[in-house]
Design a protein around this motif. Structure first.
Motif, short mmCIF file in Angstrom:
data_model
loop_
_atom_site.label_atom_id
_atom_site.label_comp_id
_atom_site.label_asym_id
_atom_site.label_seq_id
_atom_site.Cartn_x
_atom_site.Cartn_y
_atom_site.Cartn_z
N PHE A 41 -25.19 -11.41 -41.10
CA PHE A 41 -24.15 -11.95 -41.55
C PHE A 41 -22.87 -12.21 -40.49
CE2 PHE A 41 -26.59 -10.09 -44.97
CZ PHE A 41 -26.78 -10.86 -45.95
N TYR A 42 -22.08 -13.46 -40.71
CA TYR A 42 -20.99 -13.54 -39.93
C TYR A 42 -20.29 -14.56 -40.94
CZ TYR A 42 -22.85 -18.12 -38.93
OH TYR A 42 -23.19 -19.65 -39.04
N PHE A 43 -18.85 -14.60 -40.52
CA PHE A 43 -17.69 -15.31 -41.05
C PHE A 43 -17.24 -16.32 -40.10
CE2 PHE A 43 -15.32 -11.76 -40.49
CZ PHE A 43 -14.19 -12.17 -39.79
N ASN A 44 -16.85 -17.39 -40.70
CA ASN A 44 -15.84 -18.31 -39.84
C ASN A 44 -14.52 -18.48 -40.84
OD1 ASN A 44 -17.22 -19.24 -37.69
ND2 ASN A 44 -18.54 -20.45 -39.04
N LEU A 45 -13.55 -18.31 -39.87
CA LEU A 45 -12.31 -18.80 -40.92
C LEU A 45 -11.93 -20.20 -40.73
CD1 LEU A 45 -9.65 -18.26 -42.25
CD2 LEU A 45 -8.66 -17.49 -40.11
N TRP A 46 -11.95 -21.07 -41.67
CA TRP A 46 -11.60 -22.48 -41.38
C TRP A 46 -10.08 -22.71 -41.98
CZ3 TRP A 46 -14.98 -26.55 -40.78
CH2 TRP A 46 -16.19 -26.06 -40.43
N SER A 47 -9.52 -23.65 -41.15
CA SER A 47 -7.93 -23.86 -41.28
C SER A 47 -7.72 -24.73 -42.34
CB SER A 47 -7.33 -24.40 -39.92
OG SER A 47 -7.82 -25.98 -39.83
N ALA A 48 -6.39 -25.03 -42.93
CA ALA A 48 -6.12 -25.96 -43.70
C ALA A 48 -6.33 -27.24 -43.40
CB ALA A 48 -4.63 -25.72 -44.20
N GLN A 49 -6.58 -27.58 -42.14
CA GLN A 49 -7.08 -28.77 -41.57
C GLN A 49 -8.50 -28.96 -41.28
OE1 GLN A 49 -4.56 -27.07 -40.09
NE2 GLN A 49 -2.99 -27.98 -41.13
N GLU A 50 -9.37 -27.82 -41.94
CA GLU A 50 -10.84 -28.26 -41.83
C GLU A 50 -11.22 -27.80 -40.43
OE1 GLU A 50 -12.45 -30.91 -44.39
OE2 GLU A 50 -10.67 -30.88 -45.79
N GLU A 51 -10.82 -26.97 -39.58
CA GLU A 51 -11.37 -26.69 -38.28
C GLU A 51 -11.62 -25.11 -38.26
OE1 GLU A 51 -8.42 -27.23 -35.02
OE2 GLU A 51 -6.80 -26.77 -36.55
N ILE A 52 -12.66 -24.92 -37.44
CA ILE A 52 -12.89 -23.49 -37.34
C ILE A 52 -11.95 -22.85 -36.45
CG2 ILE A 52 -14.43 -21.58 -36.65
CD1 ILE A 52 -16.60 -23.69 -37.67
N LEU A 53 -11.29 -21.96 -36.94
CA LEU A 53 -10.41 -20.96 -36.19
C LEU A 53 -11.05 -19.99 -35.56
CD1 LEU A 53 -7.12 -21.46 -38.33
CD2 LEU A 53 -7.56 -22.97 -36.40
N LEU A 54 -11.71 -19.20 -36.16
CA LEU A 54 -12.16 -17.84 -35.78
C LEU A 54 -13.55 -17.44 -36.33
CD1 LEU A 54 -10.43 -15.19 -34.52
CD2 LEU A 54 -10.18 -14.45 -36.71
N THR A 55 -14.10 -16.82 -35.45
CA THR A 55 -15.67 -16.54 -35.64
C THR A 55 -15.92 -14.94 -35.62
OG1 THR A 55 -16.57 -18.62 -35.00
CG2 THR A 55 -18.08 -16.96 -35.02
N SER A 56 -16.52 -14.45 -36.62
CA SER A 56 -16.70 -12.92 -36.35
C SER A 56 -17.90 -12.61 -35.46
CB SER A 56 -16.85 -12.38 -37.70
OG SER A 56 -18.21 -12.64 -38.28
N GLU A 57 -17.99 -11.11 -35.33
CA GLU A 57 -19.32 -10.54 -34.88
C GLU A 57 -20.41 -10.67 -35.92
OE1 GLU A 57 -19.14 -6.15 -34.45
OE2 GLU A 57 -17.91 -6.16 -36.21
N MET A 58 -21.63 -10.34 -35.52
CA MET A 58 -22.86 -10.22 -36.61
C MET A 58 -22.62 -8.88 -37.28
SD MET A 58 -24.39 -13.14 -36.71
CE MET A 58 -24.70 -14.53 -35.70
N TYR A 59 -22.89 -9.16 -38.50
CA TYR A 59 -23.03 -7.64 -39.37
C TYR A 59 -24.23 -7.56 -40.12
CZ TYR A 59 -18.08 -8.04 -39.39
OH TYR A 59 -16.53 -8.15 -38.79
N THR A 60 -24.91 -6.61 -39.91
CA THR A 60 -26.22 -6.18 -40.87
C THR A 60 -26.08 -6.14 -42.39
OG1 THR A 60 -25.91 -3.93 -40.55
CG2 THR A 60 -27.24 -5.04 -38.79
N ALA A 61 -24.92 -5.89 -42.87
CA ALA A 61 -24.87 -5.94 -44.21
C ALA A 61 -23.60 -7.09 -44.91
CB ALA A 61 -24.43 -4.60 -44.49
#
Length: 111
Positions: free
Chosen positions: A16-36
């Motif tokens: 699993f991983y996450f992206n943070l999307w801005s109010a302008q609908e652009e990816i600002l940040l991507t996480s590492e990979m998580y097993t859970a």
């Protein structure tokens, strides 16, 4: 769901991983990979907690001359990495957006 938001996804290797999307609908940040998935959710909470603090941002330049930043938690662990930017002002503007958007972003699960 409205923006800004965190989006949780499952990768092809079942992590699993996450992206943070801005109010302008652009990816600002991507996480590492998580097993859970819960660990991924904990990572989002860490971003929300640590995003407002300037001292948690590490401005970097890649080997190919692109600009990016790393967001670290209070204990120095990496919790997110930005995309690459062609100039430092774009990187710095994205840091400002993370500081503004992360604390109020909702979470959407697509996994």
């Amino acid at each position: 769901m409205k923006y800004p938001k965190f989006v949780i996804r499952k990768s092809s290797n079942d992590q699993f991983y996450f992206n943070l999307w801005s109010a302008q609908e652009e990816i600002l940040l991507t996480s590492e990979m998580y097993t859970a998935k819960q660990s991924c959710k904990n990572g989002i909470e860490s971003v929300k907690t640590n995003a407002p603090n300037d001292k948690n941002y590490y401005k970097q330049i890649s080997q190919n001359g692109k600009y990016y930043f790393v967001l670290k938690s209070g204990n120095g662990e990496i919790i997110g990495v930005s995309r690459m930017y062609t100039d430092s002002s774009d990187r710095d503007n994205s840091i400002a957006k993370v500081k503004r958007d992360a604390p109020i972003a909702e979470t959407e699960e697509l996994s």
